[in-house]
Write a protein that holds these residues in place. Sequence first.
Motif, PDB file in Angstrom:
ATOM      1  N   LYS A  93       1.675  -6.896   5.458  1.00  0.00           N
ATOM      2  CA  LYS A  93       1.399  -5.751   4.594  1.00  0.00           C
ATOM      3  C   LYS A  93       2.627  -4.845   4.611  1.00  0.00           C
ATOM      4  O   LYS A  93       3.189  -4.575   5.672  1.00  0.00           O
ATOM      5  CB  LYS A  93       0.175  -5.008   5.120  1.00  0.00           C
ATOM      6  CG  LYS A  93      -0.310  -3.879   4.268  1.00  0.00           C
ATOM      7  CD  LYS A  93      -1.589  -3.315   4.877  1.00  0.00           C
ATOM      8  CE  LYS A  93      -2.284  -2.399   3.934  1.00  0.00           C
ATOM      9  NZ  LYS A  93      -3.536  -1.893   4.511  1.00  0.00           N
ATOM     10  N   GLU A 140       0.859  -1.181   0.000  1.00  0.00           N
ATOM     11  CA  GLU A 140       0.000   0.000   0.000  1.00  0.00           C
ATOM     12  C   GLU A 140       0.897   1.232   0.000  1.00  0.00           C
ATOM     13  O   GLU A 140       1.930   1.254   0.669  1.00  0.00           O
ATOM     14  CB  GLU A 140      -0.891   0.003   1.242  1.00  0.00           C
ATOM     15  CG  GLU A 140      -1.810   1.202   1.337  1.00  0.00           C
ATOM     16  CD  GLU A 140      -2.671   1.188   2.595  1.00  0.00           C
ATOM     17  OE1 GLU A 140      -3.187   2.256   2.935  1.00  0.00           O
ATOM     18  OE2 GLU A 140      -2.801   0.120   3.229  1.00  0.00           O
ATOM     19  N   ILE A 180       3.753  -1.133   3.827  1.00  0.00           N
ATOM     20  CA  ILE A 180       3.200   0.200   3.618  1.00  0.00           C
ATOM     21  C   ILE A 180       4.331   1.164   3.301  1.00  0.00           C
ATOM     22  O   ILE A 180       5.310   1.251   4.045  1.00  0.00           O
ATOM     23  CB  ILE A 180       2.433   0.688   4.864  1.00  0.00           C
ATOM     24  CG1 ILE A 180       1.334  -0.303   5.233  1.00  0.00           C
ATOM     25  CG2 ILE A 180       1.862   2.081   4.624  1.00  0.00           C
ATOM     26  CD1 ILE A 180       0.668  -0.020   6.559  1.00  0.00           C
TER      27      ILE A 180
END
Length: 127
Positions: A103, A32, A105
Amino acid sequence: MDNLGIVIIAVVVGGIVYYQFKKRVDIQLNEEVVDTELSMDDVVSFFKMQKLEQKRHIPFMANGDCVKFRKLFHAPYPKAKEGYCSLMIGVYDENTQEIIVSKLIHAKSLDNKIIEAFGNENLIVLN
């Protein structure tokens, strides 16, 4: 739980997470990009959205720009984004001994709470 207990848990989980990386396991790593500052509140919100069981699921944060972590992934690790800081967040499952959520980021900056939480470490366990 006293500070010694927290330190022991952090060392054990940190070692297990490092071992998973060392084995070069194939981890599904979602990416992300955040064009603003990433806050600790954002990170906490992410973990609250997960269905975590206490004493089974262990949330962690890692410096996504750490060269050691980048080299340990089985699949090609995403390239660093110029002008961004990278933070990996994930959940380790003690029962299966796997990282079940991860994840990466990329944010324009990290808030002071995140920076202070890391201190001189590249991996920290949250509780």
